[in-house]
Design a protein around this motif. Structure first.
Motif, PDB file in Angstrom:
ATOM      1  N   VAL A  49       5.288  28.044  16.442  1.00 38.77           N
ATOM      2  CA  VAL A  49       4.781  28.032  15.070  1.00 38.77           C
ATOM      3  C   VAL A  49       3.344  27.502  15.041  1.00 38.77           C
ATOM      4  O   VAL A  49       3.070  26.462  15.645  1.00 38.77           O
ATOM      5  N   PRO A  50       2.440  28.178  14.343  1.00 37.50           N
ATOM      6  CA  PRO A  50       1.088  27.626  14.191  1.00 37.50           C
ATOM      7  C   PRO A  50       1.124  26.300  13.412  1.00 37.50           C
ATOM      8  O   PRO A  50       1.815  26.194  12.397  1.00 37.50           O
ATOM      9  N   ILE A  51       0.393  25.308  13.912  1.00 35.06           N
ATOM     10  CA  ILE A  51       0.401  23.964  13.346  1.00 35.06           C
ATOM     11  C   ILE A  51      -1.033  23.495  13.139  1.00 35.06           C
ATOM     12  O   ILE A  51      -1.872  23.610  14.032  1.00 35.06           O
ATOM     13  N   ALA A  52      -1.292  22.925  11.959  1.00 38.09           N
ATOM     14  CA  ALA A  52      -2.577  22.272  11.675  1.00 38.09           C
ATOM     15  C   ALA A  52      -2.283  20.811  11.335  1.00 38.09           C
ATOM     16  O   ALA A  52      -1.458  20.525  10.470  1.00 38.09           O
ATOM     17  N   ILE A  53      -2.960  19.914  12.043  1.00 40.91           N
ATOM     18  CA  ILE A  53      -2.805  18.484  11.802  1.00 40.91           C
ATOM     19  C   ILE A  53      -4.133  17.940  11.281  1.00 40.91           C
ATOM     20  O   ILE A  53      -5.192  18.211  11.851  1.00 40.91           O
ATOM     21  N   PHE A  54      -4.046  17.166  10.202  1.00 33.25           N
ATOM     22  CA  PHE A  54      -5.205  16.475   9.640  1.00 33.25           C
ATOM     23  C   PHE A  54      -4.919  14.988   9.773  1.00 33.25           C
ATOM     24  O   PHE A  54      -3.843  14.531   9.363  1.00 33.25           O
ATOM     25  N   SER A  55      -5.856  14.249  10.370  1.00 30.86           N
ATOM     26  CA  SER A  55      -5.586  12.830  10.583  1.00 30.86           C
ATOM     27  C   SER A  55      -6.875  12.039  10.540  1.00 30.86           C
ATOM     28  O   SER A  55      -7.902  12.473  11.065  1.00 30.86           O
ATOM     29  N   PRO A  75       0.157  27.189  18.994  1.00 31.89           N
ATOM     30  CA  PRO A  75      -1.209  27.266  18.464  1.00 31.89           C
ATOM     31  C   PRO A  75      -1.392  26.078  17.514  1.00 31.89           C
ATOM     32  O   PRO A  75      -0.737  26.010  16.483  1.00 31.89           O
ATOM     33  N   ILE A  76      -2.219  25.142  17.911  1.00 35.14           N
ATOM     34  CA  ILE A  76      -2.325  23.899  17.151  1.00 35.14           C
ATOM     35  C   ILE A  76      -3.771  23.477  17.026  1.00 35.14           C
ATOM     36  O   ILE A  76      -4.565  23.653  17.950  1.00 35.14           O
ATOM     37  N   SER A  77      -4.104  22.953  15.860  1.00 35.17           N
ATOM     38  CA  SER A  77      -5.446  22.407  15.679  1.00 35.17           C
ATOM     39  C   SER A  77      -5.323  21.018  15.085  1.00 35.17           C
ATOM     40  O   SER A  77      -4.402  20.736  14.315  1.00 35.17           O
ATOM     41  N   LEU A  78      -6.224  20.149  15.482  1.00 34.72           N
ATOM     42  CA  LEU A  78      -6.307  18.801  14.951  1.00 34.72           C
ATOM     43  C   LEU A  78      -7.663  18.646  14.300  1.00 34.72           C
ATOM     44  O   LEU A  78      -8.694  18.832  14.956  1.00 34.72           O
ATOM     45  N   ILE A  79      -7.644  18.328  13.034  1.00 31.32           N
ATOM     46  CA  ILE A  79      -8.872  18.053  12.301  1.00 31.32           C
ATOM     47  C   ILE A  79      -8.925  16.549  12.098  1.00 31.32           C
ATOM     48  O   ILE A  79      -8.104  15.986  11.370  1.00 31.32           O
ATOM     49  N   GLU A  80      -9.853  15.899  12.786  1.00 38.88           N
ATOM     50  CA  GLU A  80     -10.013  14.450  12.681  1.00 38.88           C
ATOM     51  C   GLU A  80     -10.988  14.138  11.556  1.00 38.88           C
ATOM     52  O   GLU A  80     -12.081  14.718  11.501  1.00 38.88           O
ATOM     53  N   ILE A  81     -10.563  13.221  10.677  1.00 46.63           N
ATOM     54  CA  ILE A  81     -11.395  12.848   9.526  1.00 46.63           C
ATOM     55  C   ILE A  81     -11.986  11.471   9.826  1.00 46.63           C
ATOM     56  O   ILE A  81     -11.277  10.460   9.791  1.00 46.63           O
ATOM     57  N   PRO A  82     -13.295  11.423  10.130  1.00 44.68           N
ATOM     58  CA  PRO A  82     -13.925  10.152  10.528  1.00 44.68           C
ATOM     59  C   PRO A  82     -13.771   9.068   9.444  1.00 44.68           C
ATOM     60  O   PRO A  82     -14.035   9.296   8.263  1.00 44.68           O
ATOM     61  N   GLY A  83     -13.272   7.892   9.874  1.00 50.15           N
ATOM     62  CA  GLY A  83     -13.169   6.750   8.973  1.00 50.15           C
ATOM     63  C   GLY A  83     -12.021   6.808   7.971  1.00 50.15           C
ATOM     64  O   GLY A  83     -11.780   5.845   7.257  1.00 50.15           O
ATOM     65  N   HIS A  84     -11.314   7.915   7.926  1.00 51.76           N
ATOM     66  CA  HIS A  84     -10.215   8.090   6.957  1.00 51.76           C
ATOM     67  C   HIS A  84      -8.986   7.321   7.440  1.00 51.76           C
ATOM     68  O   HIS A  84      -8.663   7.340   8.609  1.00 51.76           O
ATOM     69  N   ASP A  85      -8.326   6.636   6.489  1.00 52.37           N
ATOM     70  CA  ASP A  85      -7.121   5.903   6.881  1.00 52.37           C
ATOM     71  C   ASP A  85      -5.881   6.680   6.469  1.00 52.37           C
ATOM     72  O   ASP A  85      -5.934   7.880   6.244  1.00 52.37           O
ATOM     73  N   HIS A  86      -4.795   6.005   6.350  1.00 47.62           N
ATOM     74  CA  HIS A  86      -3.510   6.646   6.098  1.00 47.62           C
ATOM     75  C   HIS A  86      -3.446   7.232   4.694  1.00 47.62           C
ATOM     76  O   HIS A  86      -2.837   8.223   4.437  1.00 47.62           O
TER      77      HIS A  86
END
Length: 167
Positions: free
Chosen positions: A125-131, A156-167
């Motif tokens: 399954v295609p997966i997108a993670i935002f963290s 198929p996976i992507s991780l989008i890292e959000i600088p300085g973002h918390d929970h």
């Protein structure tokens, strides 16, 4: 897609959250994109647990909605936040032929959960993670390990890292 059908987005709340709270955050985008939105509550608001919260519970909700609304069965998506994000990852692998794709915010898997899920998945399954890089509950290092583990298993996976973002 069949003409006249619309996608469905199922949202899974985080610990202490609610389905209504998730729907409230997504409703404007859902209206703009012409999609149906559903935000069930887990039995215990603190967490999502199998088998009480899914996969059968989610399947029953989705199938009931398909009978009542013109939902495209090939465009059923799952999104989760925090505890809902972890459950989203697990459900996506347990029910890999049911959901078109999944996305999540602030979540990661323990290595045993990832191994069990990968073994159960019939489809990648295609997966997108935002963290957020400042998330103390799901540290970015743990999220990267989840991404790498699933990527190495062929998802198929992507991780989008959000600088300085918390929970």
């Amino acid at each position: 897609p069949s003409s006249g059908t619309v996608p469905l987005l199922v949202t899974l709340h985080g610990s202490g959250g609610s389905g209504l709270g998730m729907v409230d955050r997504w409703k404007d985008l859902a209206a703009e994109e012409k999609m149906i939105l559903v935000g069930p509550d887990s039995r215990d608001p603190a967490f999502w647990a199998a088998p009480v919260d899914g996969p059968d519970f989610l399947y029953e909700i989705i199938e009931r909605l398909k009978k009542a609304y013109p939902i495209d069965p090939r465009r059923v998506y799952l999104f989760g936040h925090s505890a809902g994000a972890v459950f989203t990852l697990l459900i996506s692998m347990w029910e890999s032929q049911y959901f078109a794709a999944v996305a999540l915010h602030a979540g990661a898997l323990e290595s045993f959960e990832a191994a069990e899920g990968i073994a159960a998945a019939k489809r990648k399954v295609p997966i997108a993670i935002f963290s957020g890089t400042a998330d103390a509950i799901f540290p970015i290092k743990a999220v990267r390990i989840t991404r790498d583990t699933l990527r190495d298993a062929g998802f198929p996976i992507s991780l989008i890292e959000i600088p300085g973002h918390d929970h």
